[in-house]
Design an enzyme around this catalytic site. Sequence first.
Site, PDB file in Angstrom:
ATOM      1  N   MET A  93      -5.836   1.950  -2.261  1.00  0.00           N
ATOM      2  CA  MET A  93      -5.421   0.562  -2.095  1.00  0.00           C
ATOM      3  C   MET A  93      -4.029   0.293  -2.664  1.00  0.00           C
ATOM      4  O   MET A  93      -3.841  -0.621  -3.468  1.00  0.00           O
ATOM      5  CB  MET A  93      -6.481  -0.364  -2.713  1.00  0.00           C
ATOM      6  CG  MET A  93      -7.860  -0.166  -2.107  1.00  0.00           C
ATOM      7  SD  MET A  93      -7.891  -0.197  -0.296  1.00  0.00           S
ATOM      8  CE  MET A  93      -8.731  -1.742  -0.030  1.00  0.00           C
ATOM      9  N   ARG A  94      -3.070   1.115  -2.252  1.00  0.00           N
ATOM     10  CA  ARG A  94      -1.681   0.930  -2.674  1.00  0.00           C
ATOM     11  C   ARG A  94      -0.758   1.180  -1.501  1.00  0.00           C
ATOM     12  O   ARG A  94      -1.035   2.057  -0.678  1.00  0.00           O
ATOM     13  CB  ARG A  94      -1.288   1.938  -3.761  1.00  0.00           C
ATOM     14  CG  ARG A  94      -1.984   1.673  -4.997  1.00  0.00           C
ATOM     15  CD  ARG A  94      -1.530   2.461  -6.180  1.00  0.00           C
ATOM     16  NE  ARG A  94      -2.323   1.916  -7.247  1.00  0.00           N
ATOM     17  CZ  ARG A  94      -1.972   0.884  -7.984  1.00  0.00           C
ATOM     18  NH1 ARG A  94      -0.777   0.344  -7.855  1.00  0.00           N
ATOM     19  NH2 ARG A  94      -2.788   0.393  -8.880  1.00  0.00           N
ATOM     20  N   HIS A 112      -8.433   2.102   8.231  1.00  0.00           N
ATOM     21  CA  HIS A 112      -8.503   0.679   7.892  1.00  0.00           C
ATOM     22  C   HIS A 112      -9.657   0.024   8.663  1.00  0.00           C
ATOM     23  O   HIS A 112      -9.832   0.286   9.853  1.00  0.00           O
ATOM     24  CB  HIS A 112      -7.174   0.005   8.244  1.00  0.00           C
ATOM     25  CG  HIS A 112      -7.137  -1.436   7.842  1.00  0.00           C
ATOM     26  ND1 HIS A 112      -7.005  -1.841   6.525  1.00  0.00           N
ATOM     27  CD2 HIS A 112      -7.265  -2.567   8.577  1.00  0.00           C
ATOM     28  CE1 HIS A 112      -7.035  -3.155   6.470  1.00  0.00           C
ATOM     29  NE2 HIS A 112      -7.189  -3.622   7.700  1.00  0.00           N
TER      30      HIS A 112
HETATM   31  C1  GAR Z   1     -12.914   1.985   3.794  1.00  0.00           C
HETATM   32  O1  GAR Z   1     -13.741   1.084   4.450  1.00  0.00           O
HETATM   33  C2  GAR Z   1     -11.498   1.899   4.308  1.00  0.00           C
HETATM   34  O2  GAR Z   1     -11.428   1.554   5.658  1.00  0.00           O
HETATM   35  C3  GAR Z   1     -10.911   0.806   3.440  1.00  0.00           C
HETATM   36  O3  GAR Z   1     -11.455   1.070   2.173  1.00  0.00           O
HETATM   37  C4  GAR Z   1     -12.770   1.580   2.321  1.00  0.00           C
HETATM   38  C5  GAR Z   1     -12.959   2.741   1.391  1.00  0.00           C
HETATM   39  O4  GAR Z   1     -14.295   3.162   1.407  1.00  0.00           O
HETATM   40  N1  GAR Z   1      -9.475   0.859   3.428  1.00  0.00           N
HETATM   41  C6  GAR Z   1      -8.699  -0.226   3.443  1.00  0.00           C
HETATM   42  O5  GAR Z   1      -9.133  -1.361   3.398  1.00  0.00           O
HETATM   43  C7  GAR Z   1      -7.194   0.060   3.515  1.00  0.00           C
HETATM   44  N2  GAR Z   1      -6.459  -1.116   3.677  1.00  0.00           N
HETATM   45  P1  GAR Z   1     -14.741   4.526   0.729  1.00  0.00           P
HETATM   46  O6  GAR Z   1     -14.157   4.529  -0.692  1.00  0.00           O
HETATM   47  O7  GAR Z   1     -16.221   4.475   0.705  1.00  0.00           O
HETATM   48  O8  GAR Z   1     -14.203   5.653   1.553  1.00  0.00           O
END
Ligand code: GAR
Length: 189
Positions: A93-94, A112
Amino acid sequence: MTQKKKLAVFASGSGTNFEAIAAACADGRLDAEVVLMVCDKPGALVIERAQRFGIESFVFSPKSYASKADYEKEIVEMLQARQVDLVCLAGYMRIVSDVLLNAYRGKIINIHPSLLPAFKGAHAVEDAVAYGVKVYGITIHFVDETLDGGKIIAQRAFPYEGNDPAEVHRLGQKIEHEIYVDTIRKLLI
Ligand code: GAR
């Protein structure tokens, strides 16, 4: 025998996508190896997952560096030392800076939980539910210096007519784990 491609996976939280990628490497669905997991949140669940797979982790606290450039320089050195071919952001998240982008431009991808360019940011699913969306989706894209920006590589949509973000996350994550592995496989050919 050709050498396996080397992946680095960056994550900030639970790491279910990290695990999907690591498992696909371990059971041969991906002809690749995760050589490094990078995490900016000490204590995140993804660290335990990496340990279970015997994958090296670099866990850091951004606060303990003077700047983003400083910690990204350290990360780039680690990636280069391990000859990483592809960097997969999986819930990292960076926003990445030029330091990482200049070293790995075109070789950093992100997943995403929306049909980009709609609903960028950290609360994509919640924002989409609040908007009354009826078709949700997952996007994988090349990373540039903007938030959830960069050319789209793959997308998958799914219908959902309710208003429960947890259910959208659940439906979406199942798709994420498949589409991320499939996309990495195609990119590594
Ligand atoms: C995932 O749903 C991914 O799409 C999202 O974070 C989650 C991580 O899940 N990413 C974002 O929102 C990027 N902007 P995880 O830690 O279980 O893989």
